[in-house]
Design a protein around this motif. Structure first.
Motif: not given
Length: 307
Positions: A203-207, A272-273, A288-293, A295-296
């Motif tokens: 159910g991702i909305n903002h990728l 994030i993909l 940066s991925i850790i900081r952006l945290c 859900k998926l």
């Protein structure tokens, strides 16, 4: 064991498993992947599904690349010495690529470093000449194919068009000579289907689509998202992305290296993909991925060791 089909087996670094039946190859690859996750990632019991086999064991590559030796021969590199040897046969390319490379000849001393042949599902062909200076070599062609010379950021279309139209999920993707596209059409669809199913199931909305390339995953996902943001360093791929995503008004693209762009982004993404090159994610991207945290996180990898 099987008798390898190709005379270059054991010398060429392209095929390591020709002496193994294909069904057993996929199981060995699954075991290798599990072993790498255990040894390198310290995951004791990784959950790995069955390997999805290629629909074609031979003749599946839509792209084939050669180096040129001083004599102008199309060559591969010896897996042990890295020395070039003239290619006599290869059973991996699709039909049109296989036909055209055998007919192509270069004069001794031609100033080209590498030669790449591509085709799409319709059989349209492109020959890409890499390097050798800003002045492209002279050529004569009796075939209907596009010919492009690439040297650094310089692109010269010598014949035909500067791009091919590749198809996936009944969509057409513009792929320019300097842009990348997956080399196995059946694997493209299997891979993209997995990625789309995972992201939509959560159910991702903002990728955030990092290393988005010409927009393969983005085009399949944008219609079900509130927003999609792409990040890509290749100017050629960015140009293709813009055209391939033209129908969507919820898409943003940042051109630049991921390790430069991601530290500046706000934490506005629930998914994030990433689809990085073989070298994997640089530390700045990981932090940066850790900081952006999100859900998926979906990680598409072509190298289990760097994954």
């Amino acid at each position: 064991r099987l008798s390898p089909r190709c005379t270059h087996f054991g010398t060429c670094g392209g095929c390591h498993y020709q002496h193994i039946p294909y069904g057993l190859q996929t199981e060995f690859k699954r075991q290798i992947f599990i072993e790498q996750l255990q040894r390198l990632a310290h995951i004791n019991k990784p959950l790995i599904k069955a390997v999805i086999p290629s629909k074609l064991e031979w003749g599946y590559r839509n792209s084939l690349q050669f180096s040129l030796n001083k004599q102008g021969n199309l060559c591969f590199a010896d897996i042990y010495t890295n020395k070039l040897f003239p290619v006599q046969e290869c059973y991996l390319p699709m039909e049109e690529v296989d036909h055209i490379w055998r007919l192509t000849e270069f004069e001794e001393g031609v100033r080209v470093q590498r030669v790449e042949f591509r085709q799409n599902q319709s059989g349209n062909l492109m020959m890409i000449l890499h390097g050798g200076g800003k002045q492209p070599p002279q050529l004569a062609s009796e075939s209907r194919l596009s010919i492009v010379h690439l040297d650094g950021n310089d692109v010269i279309v010598m014949a035909g068009e500067g791009s091919l139209q590749m198809e996936a999920f009944h969509r057409q993707f513009k792929v320019s000579a300097a842009s990348f596209f997956q080399i196995n059409f059946s694997a493209v669809e299997a891979l993209a289907k997995e990625v789309v199913n995972i992201i939509q199931a959560e159910g991702i909305n903002h990728l955030l689509d990092v290393y988005c390339g010409v927009g393969l995953f983005s085009a399949l996902l944008a219609g079900s998202l509130e927003s999609l943001t792409g990040v890509e360093s290749s100017a050629s791929a960015c140009g293709d992305f813009v055209e391939n995503m033209d129908e969507f008004d919820n898409v943003t693209l940042f051109q630049g290296k991921a390790e430069h762009i991601l530290p500046e982004l706000p934490p506005d993404y629930d998914g994030i993909l990433v689809d990085p090159p073989r070298s994997g994610l640089k530390d700045e991207v990981i932090q940066s991925i850790i900081r952006l945290c999100p859900k998926l996180l979906v990680y598409v990898s072509c190298n289990p060791a760097t994954l």
